[in-house]
Design an enzyme around this catalytic site. Structure first.
Site, PDB file in Angstrom:
ATOM      1  N   GLU A  43      -7.416   9.631 -67.559  1.00  8.87           N
ATOM      2  CA  GLU A  43      -8.571  10.336 -68.124  1.00  8.87           C
ATOM      3  C   GLU A  43      -9.740  10.302 -67.148  1.00  8.87           C
ATOM      4  O   GLU A  43      -9.728   9.576 -66.147  1.00  8.87           O
ATOM      5  CB  GLU A  43      -8.947   9.714 -69.468  1.00  8.87           C
ATOM      6  CG  GLU A  43      -7.798   9.846 -70.466  1.00  8.87           C
ATOM      7  CD  GLU A  43      -8.118   9.311 -71.846  1.00  8.87           C
ATOM      8  OE1 GLU A  43      -9.181   8.672 -72.022  1.00  8.87           O
ATOM      9  OE2 GLU A  43      -7.302   9.537 -72.750  1.00  8.87           O
ATOM     10  N   GLU A  54       3.145  12.849 -68.722  1.00  8.93           N
ATOM     11  CA  GLU A  54       4.321  13.657 -68.370  1.00  8.93           C
ATOM     12  C   GLU A  54       4.073  14.470 -67.101  1.00  8.93           C
ATOM     13  O   GLU A  54       4.940  14.593 -66.238  1.00  8.93           O
ATOM     14  CB  GLU A  54       4.660  14.616 -69.515  1.00  8.93           C
ATOM     15  CG  GLU A  54       5.047  13.935 -70.813  1.00  8.93           C
ATOM     16  CD  GLU A  54       3.856  13.664 -71.733  1.00  8.93           C
ATOM     17  OE1 GLU A  54       2.743  13.361 -71.232  1.00  8.93           O
ATOM     18  OE2 GLU A  54       4.051  13.758 -72.956  1.00  8.93           O
ATOM     19  N   CYS A  85       2.529  17.495 -75.157  1.00 13.49           N
ATOM     20  CA  CYS A  85       1.622  18.564 -75.577  1.00 13.49           C
ATOM     21  C   CYS A  85       2.148  19.911 -75.041  1.00 13.49           C
ATOM     22  O   CYS A  85       3.082  19.960 -74.222  1.00 13.49           O
ATOM     23  CB  CYS A  85       0.209  18.297 -75.083  1.00 13.49           C
ATOM     24  SG  CYS A  85       0.005  18.536 -73.303  1.00 13.49           S
TER      25      CYS A  85
HETATM   26  N1  THU Z   1      -1.457  12.400 -73.743  1.00 17.34           N
HETATM   27  C1  THU Z   1      -0.409  12.240 -72.878  1.00 17.34           C
HETATM   28  O1  THU Z   1      -0.558  11.669 -71.779  1.00 17.34           O
HETATM   29  N2  THU Z   1       0.801  12.724 -73.253  1.00 17.34           N
HETATM   30  C2  THU Z   1       1.089  13.242 -74.481  1.00 17.34           C
HETATM   31  O2  THU Z   1       2.229  13.569 -74.751  1.00 17.34           O
HETATM   32  C3  THU Z   1       0.011  13.391 -75.469  1.00 17.34           C
HETATM   33  C4  THU Z   1      -1.362  13.105 -74.984  1.00 17.34           C
HETATM   34  C5  THU Z   1      -2.744  11.799 -73.372  1.00 17.34           C
HETATM   35  C6  THU Z   1      -3.828  12.746 -72.995  1.00 17.34           C
HETATM   36  C7  THU Z   1      -5.053  11.900 -73.308  1.00 17.34           C
HETATM   37  O3  THU Z   1      -5.326  11.052 -72.198  1.00 17.34           O
HETATM   38  C8  THU Z   1      -4.627  11.026 -74.468  1.00 17.34           C
HETATM   39  O4  THU Z   1      -3.220  11.050 -74.458  1.00 17.34           O
HETATM   40  C9  THU Z   1      -5.158  11.500 -75.824  1.00 17.34           C
HETATM   41  O5  THU Z   1      -4.859  12.831 -76.033  1.00 17.34           O
END
Ligand code: THU
Length: 129
Positions: A43, A54, A85
């Protein structure tokens, strides 16, 4: 017995930089010749530059020269399975195709899917002629 790919995704999850959401995700991709490449979500203070676990794993694999894949494991600390996502589904489909997707949390596997089930009727390079 634990699938080693899930174990690798759990270990990658520990390296997540989830400063803002506190939602840590780990991923591990297995190439056709058995190499495992991991990723975690990263992030950023602008929020919008966040990259999912992913895509980190997929882009690491591509940049290391891998181009054929079998499976991906995705791990989050949730009771319900955490699926990729929408943007990650597109990227996984385009670069890895119809691979197996294993969803797990910190203690157990929650489900196995094919990418084609997670992204039906995909847009991809076949349509670009
Ligand atoms: N996130 C992922 O890394 N992979 C997923 O499959 C779903 C969401 C992360 C993005 C963000 O840093 C946090 O999870 C919350 O959405």
């Amino acid at each position: 017995m634990n699938d080693p790919l899930v174990t690798a995704a759990r270990q990658a999850r520990e390296r997540a930089r989830a400063t803002f959401s506190h939602f840590k995700v780990g991923a591990a991709i297995e190439t056709a010749d058995g190499v495992v490449i991991t990723g975690c979500n990263i992030e950023n203070a602008t929020y919008g530059l966040t990259v999912c676990a992913e895509r980190v794993a997929m882009f690491k694999a591509i940049s290391d020269g891998h181009d054929s894949f079998r499976r991906i494991a995705i791990v989050a600390d949730t009771e319900a399975p955490t699926p990729p996502c929408g943007p990650c589904r597109q990227i996984l489909w385009e670069f890895a195709g119809d691979i197996d997707v294993i969803l797990a949390n910190l203690t157990e596997e929650k489900g196995r899917y094919r990418m084609s089930a997670l992204l039906p009727l995909p847009f991809d390079a076949r349509l670009l002629g």
